[in-house]
Design a protein around this motif. Structure first.
Motif: not given
Ligand code: HEM
Length: 258
Positions: A19-23
């Protein structure tokens, strides 16, 4: 205490590395620092460095970078206070367990290699002029100050550059000397055939102004810095020599303090 931290963390939203990597960009920038996740999108334009310095860490485990804004130099207590105001969650793995910073950094790397093959290929294809990580590794992070360095060949000093570094950013880039086979390029008239070569070298210097030091690698592809490079093919001075003079300056160390 660490007990109180753990209790605080339980109340925070769990966020996975995926999820972090999407931002991972300016439109939405999250960073994981010491097991917590921060949405610093709104802060990006206010950070006191060129944006690229902190954009690079969007969507990633960024503890190392945060604790070493320069090698061995942490952010100030004031910056820590600001960071806390962007807290949105805690970093957890699939099982909901906290992820230690080092493990999270490894996940970043493995998703690049395995899960995200295209991105890894894109990195492998980066030209030497674009590979910021390589640049940082090659240069280390030098001290602030004024630098001078030269390129010489065939018994002749050809390039002498001077520049200032502040927080890793270049300014006041100038030539103290620029010559080839006895021709002093800085002394040429506009009518002179070689005058465009002098103009191009000035463009190279201007193109570095305000850029992070790593931008000097673009000198290997001077068309990135100077628009009109027609004269370059036949030119007697070129970006490689200017690059070399910059590296000489860095090897010598600070010439004078700011
Ligand atoms: C994680 C990646 C980051 C990197 C690599 C980074 C790097 C830097 C650098 C190079 C400087 C200037 C050098 C200096 O002051 O000595 C700086 C200053 C500063 N940064 Fe960052 N930064 C990062 C993230 C952040 C975040 C997320 C915030 C706030 C939410 C922040 C707030 C500040 C502030 C307030 C300063 C001024 C000096 C200080 O108070 O320490 N930075 N940072």
């Amino acid at each position: 205490s660490s007990e109180r931290d753990a209790a605080d963390d339980d109340a925070l939203d769990p966020i996975t590395p995926e999820a972090l990597a999407e931002h991972d960009g300016a439109e939405s920038c999250w960073k994981a620092i010491d097991g917590r996740v921060y949405d610093i999108t709104d802060y990006l334009p206010h950070h006191p460095t060129p944006e690229a310095v902190i954009l690079e860490w969007c969507g990633k485990e960024a503890s190392e970078a945060w604790h070493n804004k320069r090698p061995g130099v942490p952010h100030s207590p004031r910056a820590e206070g600001m960071l806390e105001s962007y807290l949105i969650g805690r970093l957890v793995d699939e099982a909901g367990e906290p992820v230690e910073p080092e493990a999270a950094a490894r996940i970043d790397e493995s998703t690049d290699e395995a899960g995200n093959g295209e991105a890894a290929d894109a990195t492998a294809r980066l030209s030497p002029a674009e590979d910021e990580r390589l640049h940082r590794a090659l240069l280390g992070l030098p001290l602030d100050g004024r630098y001078r360095g030269v390129f010489g060949d065939g018994g002749e000093m050809q390039v002498n550059v001077q520049f200032d570094l502040r927080d890793g950013v270049l300014s006041n880039v100038s030539y103290r000397h620029l010559a080839y086979r006895g021709v002093d390029y800085r002394a040429l008239d506009e009518e002179d055939d070689l005058y465009p070569v002098w103009v191009q070298h000035q463009r190279l210097a201007e193109g570095l102004e305000g850029q992070p030091l790593t931008a000097i690698f673009a000198l290997h592809e001077p068309e990135r810095l100077a628009e009109d490079i027609d004269g370059y093919s036949g030119a007697t001075l070129r970006g490689n020599k200017v690059h070399s003079a910059f590296r000489d300056a860095l090897n010598r160390g600070v010439y004078s303090w700011p």
